[in-house]
Design a protein around this motif. Structure first.
Motif, PDB file in Angstrom:
ATOM      1  N   PRO A  28      32.787  -5.067 -19.183  1.00 23.69           N
ATOM      2  CA  PRO A  28      32.074  -6.353 -19.201  1.00 23.69           C
ATOM      3  C   PRO A  28      31.149  -6.529 -17.990  1.00 23.69           C
ATOM      4  N   ASN A  29      31.544  -5.954 -16.858  1.00 25.65           N
ATOM      5  CA  ASN A  29      30.710  -6.090 -15.653  1.00 25.65           C
ATOM      6  C   ASN A  29      29.432  -5.267 -15.724  1.00 25.65           C
ATOM      7  N   ILE A  30      29.497  -4.115 -16.401  1.00 20.37           N
ATOM      8  CA  ILE A  30      28.341  -3.213 -16.367  1.00 20.37           C
ATOM      9  C   ILE A  30      27.570  -3.210 -17.686  1.00 20.37           C
ATOM     10  N   LYS A  31      27.926  -4.101 -18.628  1.00 20.06           N
ATOM     11  CA  LYS A  31      27.360  -3.950 -19.978  1.00 20.06           C
ATOM     12  C   LYS A  31      25.838  -4.023 -19.977  1.00 20.06           C
ATOM     13  N   TRP A  32      25.239  -4.914 -19.190  1.00 22.51           N
ATOM     14  CA  TRP A  32      23.773  -5.028 -19.226  1.00 22.51           C
ATOM     15  C   TRP A  32      23.120  -3.795 -18.614  1.00 22.51           C
TER      16      TRP A  32
ATOM     17  N   ASP B 196      37.566  -5.818  -8.259  1.00 19.24           N
ATOM     18  CA  ASP B 196      38.030  -6.279  -9.575  1.00 19.24           C
ATOM     19  C   ASP B 196      38.967  -5.259 -10.206  1.00 19.24           C
ATOM     20  N   GLU B 197      38.529  -3.985 -10.182  1.00 18.78           N
ATOM     21  CA  GLU B 197      39.337  -2.952 -10.818  1.00 18.78           C
ATOM     22  C   GLU B 197      40.650  -2.740 -10.076  1.00 18.78           C
ATOM     23  N   GLU B 198      40.571  -2.784  -8.744  1.00 20.13           N
ATOM     24  CA  GLU B 198      41.799  -2.583  -7.969  1.00 20.13           C
ATOM     25  C   GLU B 198      42.802  -3.704  -8.242  1.00 20.13           C
TER      26      GLU B 198
ATOM     27  N   LEU C  18      24.478  -0.097  -9.548  1.00 23.42           N
ATOM     28  CA  LEU C  18      25.061  -1.353 -10.043  1.00 23.42           C
ATOM     29  C   LEU C  18      26.549  -1.429  -9.692  1.00 23.42           C
ATOM     30  N   MET C  19      27.286  -0.331  -9.963  1.00 18.74           N
ATOM     31  CA  MET C  19      28.719  -0.347  -9.697  1.00 18.74           C
ATOM     32  C   MET C  19      29.016  -0.300  -8.202  1.00 18.74           C
ATOM     33  N   GLN C  20      28.124   0.344  -7.444  1.00 13.96           N
ATOM     34  CA  GLN C  20      28.313   0.337  -5.987  1.00 13.96           C
ATOM     35  C   GLN C  20      28.156  -1.082  -5.445  1.00 13.96           C
TER      36      GLN C  20
ATOM     37  N   PHE D 187      39.297  -0.245 -17.528  1.00 16.73           N
ATOM     38  CA  PHE D 187      37.926   0.101 -17.865  1.00 16.73           C
ATOM     39  C   PHE D 187      37.367  -0.813 -18.949  1.00 16.73           C
ATOM     40  N   TRP D 188      38.133  -0.995 -20.038  1.00 16.35           N
ATOM     41  CA  TRP D 188      37.613  -1.782 -21.162  1.00 16.35           C
ATOM     42  C   TRP D 188      37.491  -3.252 -20.840  1.00 16.35           C
TER      43      TRP D 188
END
Lengths: 300, 286
Positions: free
Chosen positions: A211-215, A190-192, A182-184, A205-206
Motif C-alpha cells: 500500500p505504501n509503494i503502490k503509486w 512501518d515494516e519493522e 521511494l522506499m529509502q 509485504f502485502w
C-alpha cells in the motif's frame, strides 16, 4: 542516475506560479517575461508538439479507410501481438525484479550497495544497439551458446526469444529506479513494527509495504511498459525482420516506411503515438494521486 | 542479541525484517543473467583481437567520421537543450499561461513516444516538402538527410532530461534568496546571474550530461532523418549495425561497441558525481 522521470522528482505544478508573479523580487519585467515565454513555447511547439501532430496528420493522409486497412493488415496484427507478448513477459519480470531489488537495497545495509545500485542503472546508459548486439554475441550462430542452441534446434536470436531478451534488457531498471528512492525515503519503521507485532514476511509485504509503494510501483510499470512496447534499436538488432513473425510494431513501422508506404507506416505509428499519449495521461494521473494526500497533510 | 559482523552485514546489527537473502540473491542472479553476463560478452569478444587490429577498426576514417557526428551533434543538441530547457522549466514553474498542464505533461513525450515513430515523424516534418523543412527551402537550408537532421532528432530526444532535472530545483528555491538580493539593490538580471544561476548550475550540467549521453547512443529517432551517408551523416550506433553486424563481422562490431561502452561508463560516473554535487549544492537528497 535520474535518467527517466521520477514520481517525486518532477512534481506537478501544485502551488501555481502566482506566488512568483505577485512578488516584485521574483518577477521579471513584462517584456522579459513575454520573451522567455515566447521562446520557450515556440521551442515546445517546434520540437515536441509538431512531431506529434504530424504522426496523426500523415496517418490520415490517404483517409480513414486506408489507415484502418493498414492497422488491420494481418502483418500489422501479428506485429501488435508480438509487441504485446514481449511487453507481457518483460514488464512482469522486471516488476518482480524491481520489488526484490528495492527490498534488499532500501531495507538492509550491506557492503557494495552503492555499486549494486549503479549496476542496476547500467542498461539506461548503454546504447540500444549494443543492448541488441550482446544477445547476438551470446546466442548467435558464432556466439557462446550458439552451438548448443543450434544442436537442440532452438532459435534465440533473429527469433521471438531474442526480442523478449532485448526488451528485458532495455526496460530492466525502470521499476527498481522508481522504488529504491521511494522506499529509502519512507524508511523501514512501518515494516519493522509489523514484523515485531508478529506479521509474517508476506503479510508485512502485502499489507504494509505494497500500500505504501503502490503509486511508485504503478508509475514505474507504466514507464517500463511504454519503453517495452516502443523499443526499436535493441529489438531491431536481434529481430529477423520477418513480416508477420519477428516484427514488433516499431519494426513494422520501419519496414512500411522503407517501402515508401508512408500512409500505412504512419497509421501503425499513430497507434504507438496513442499509446504514448495514454502513457503520459496515466503518468499525470498517478502523479496527481500520489501527491494529493501529501498536499492535504501540508495544509493541516 | 546481535548478529555477527560479516561481509554482507558490516554493521553487525540484527535484521528485524525478513527476506534479505532471498531478495538480494534474486537481485544478483537476475542482474547477472540479464545485464552483467551479456555485457561482459562484448569485452570478452574483443579479446580475440590484437591491439593493432582493435585500433585499426576503431580508428578507421569512416568510423572516426561517425564519432565526430555522434559526439558533435549530441554536444550541440545538449547545449541547445540547456538554453531552451531552462526557459521551459522557468516558464512552467514561474509563469501562468493557458495550456500549462498540457505543456508540462507533453515534456515527457520523448520518453513515451517510440523512437522509430519520432524518427519518421521528424523526417516528414523537416523534409524539404514538410511543414518545417519547406519553410527553410527558400534559404537553401536542408535539414532532413543531412547532419542537421541528426541535430534535430537529438534535440527532440534530449528535451525532458534538462527540463526534468532543472524543474524540481527551481520549485524548491526559496523566494527569500531573490528578495534579499532585490532588497540589497540587485537588478533582476544581476539576481539571475549571481544568485539563481549558481544554484541552478549543477542541475543544468546534470541535464546536459544526461542529454549528451543519451544522444551519443541514440539510434531509432536518428536513422530515419539522418540519410545515413557514409562520412557525412552516419552515426556510431549505425556503423555497428550496418558495416559490422550485417556483414557478420562480429569482432568489428564489438570493437566499436567497446568504445561506446567505455564512453557510457565514463558518462555514468560523471553524472553520478554531478548529481552528488547538485544534491550538496541545493540540499536535496536526490
Amino acid at each position: 542516475m535520474a535518467i527517466t522521470a521520477t514520481l517525486h522528482g518532477g512534481s506537478p505544478i501544485a502551488h501555481g506560479a502566482h506566488r512568483y508573479e505577485n512578488n516584485a523580487a521574483t518577477r521579471e519585467q513584462p517584456w522579459v517575461r513575454r520573451l522567455i515565454l515566447t521562446l520557450a513555447l515556440a521551442f515546445f511547439v517546434l520540437f515536441l508538439l509538431m512531431p506529434l501532430v504530424v504522426v496523426f496528420h500523415q496517418a490520415l493522409a490517404k483517409g480513414w479507410g486506408a489507415a484502418l486497412a493498414a492497422v488491420t493488415d494481418p502483418d500489422a496484427l501479428a506485429a501488435v501481438r508480438l509487441t504485446l507478448l514481449a511487453a507481457g513477459i518483460a514488464v512482469p519480470l522486471n516488476l518482480v525484479f524491481g520489488v526484490a531489488a528495492a527490498w534488499s537495497i532500501a531495507r538492509f545495509e550491506f557492503r557494495g550497495k552503492q555499486i549494486l545500485s549503479t549496476l542496476i542503472d547500467l542498461p539506461f546508459s548503454v546504447s540500444p544497439v549494443i543492448a541488441g548486439l550482446i544477445y547476438v554475441l551470446m546466442f548467435g550462430a558464432q556466439g557462446w551458446f550458439g552451438h548448443w542452441f543450434i544442436e537442440h534446434d532452438i532459435k534465440i536470436v533473429f527469433a521471438v526469444p531474442g526480442i523478449v531478451l532485448a526488451t528485458m534488457f532495455v526496460t530492466f531498471p525502470f521499476v527498481a529506479r522508481e522504488l529504491i528512492p521511494l522506499m529509502q525515503a519512507q524508511g523501514r519503521d512501518d515494516e519493522e513494527a509489523a514484523t515485531v507485532l508478529g506479521a509474517s514476511g508476506l503479510q508485512t509485504f502485502w499489507r504494509v509495504t505494497l500500500p505504501n509503494i503502490k503509486w511508485g510501483l504503478l508509475y514505474g510499470t507504466i514507464l517500463c511498459n511504454a519503453r517495452a512496447m516502443g523499443e526499436f534499436g535493441a529489438v531491431s538488432v536481434v529481430s529477423g525482420h520477418i513480416r508477420g513473425q519477428t516484427n514488433t510494431m516499431p519494426l513494422h513501422v520501419e519496414i512500411l516506411y522503407n517501402e515508401y508506404n508512408f500512409a500505412a507506416a504512419f497509421a501503425v505509428a499513430s497507434l504507438l503515438a496513442m499509446l504514448a499519449l495514454v502513457t503520459l495521461a496515466l503518468k499525470s494521473w498517478v502523479e496527481w494521486q500520489a501527491n494529493r494526500p501529501v498536499a492535504q497533510q501540508e495544509i493541516i | 542479541m546481535s548478529a555477527a559482523v560479516s561481509f554482507f552485514n558490516p554493521t553487525g546489527q540484527t535484521r528485524v525484517l525478513p527476506g534479505f537473502g532471498l531478495s538480494l540473491g534474486y537481485t544478483l542472479v537476475y542482474l547477472s543473467l540479464v545485464v552483467l553476463i551479456p555485457l561482459s560478452a562484448v569485452f570478452i569478444q574483443t579479446t580475440s583481437l590484437t591491439w593493432a587490429e582493435f585500433w585499426a577498426i576503431v580508428s578507421a576514417p569512416r568510423v572516426v567520421a561517425t564519432y565526430k557526428l555522434s559526439f558533435g551533434a549530441a554536444l550541440a543538441a545538449a547545449a541547445i537543450n540547456v538554453v531552451f530547457g531552462l526557459m521551459l522549466a522557468w516558464s512552467l514553474v514561474r509563469y501562468s499561461f493557458p495550456g500549462k498542464k498540457l505543456v508540462d505533461a507533453l515534456i515527457d513525450l520523448p520518453f513515451a513516444l517510440p523512437t522509430a515513430v519520432a524518427g519518421i515523424s521528424l523526417s516528414a516534418l523537416w523534409a524539404s516538402n514538410g511543414w518545417l523543412g519547406g519553410l527553410l527551402v527558400p534559404f537553401g537550408i536542408k535539414v532532413a538527410f543531412t547532419p542537421l537532421g541528426v541535430l534535430v532528432a537529438l534535440i527532440f530526444i534530449g528535451v525532458p532530461f534538462v527540463v526534468r532535472t532543472v524543474q524540481p530545483v527551481l520549485e524548491d528555491l526559496e523566494t527569500e534568496l531573490e528578495e534579499a538580493a532585490a532588497s540589497l539593490g540587485a537588478h533582476r538580471r544581476q539576481t539571475f546571474t549571481r544568485v539563481l544561476l549558481p544554484v541552478l548550475t549543477p542541475a543544468l550540467l546534470t541535464g546536459f550530461a544526461l542529454a549528451f549521453a543519451r544522444g551519443v547512443g541514440e539510434y531509432g529517432s536518428v536513422i530515419f532523418i539522418a540519410g545515413n551517408i557514409p562520412m557525412v551523416s552516419e552515426i556510431t550506433p549505425l556503423i555497428i549495425i550496418i558495416t559490422k553486424l550485417e556483414q557478420y563481422d562480429e569482432s568489428g562490431a564489438t570493437a566499436v561497441a567497446v568504445v561506446m561502452l567505455l564512453f557510457s561508463f565514463l558518462m555514468l560516473l560523471t553524472i553520478n558525481l554531478l548529481q552528488a554535487w547538485s544534491a550538496k549544492r541545493t540540499g536535496r537528497n536526490r
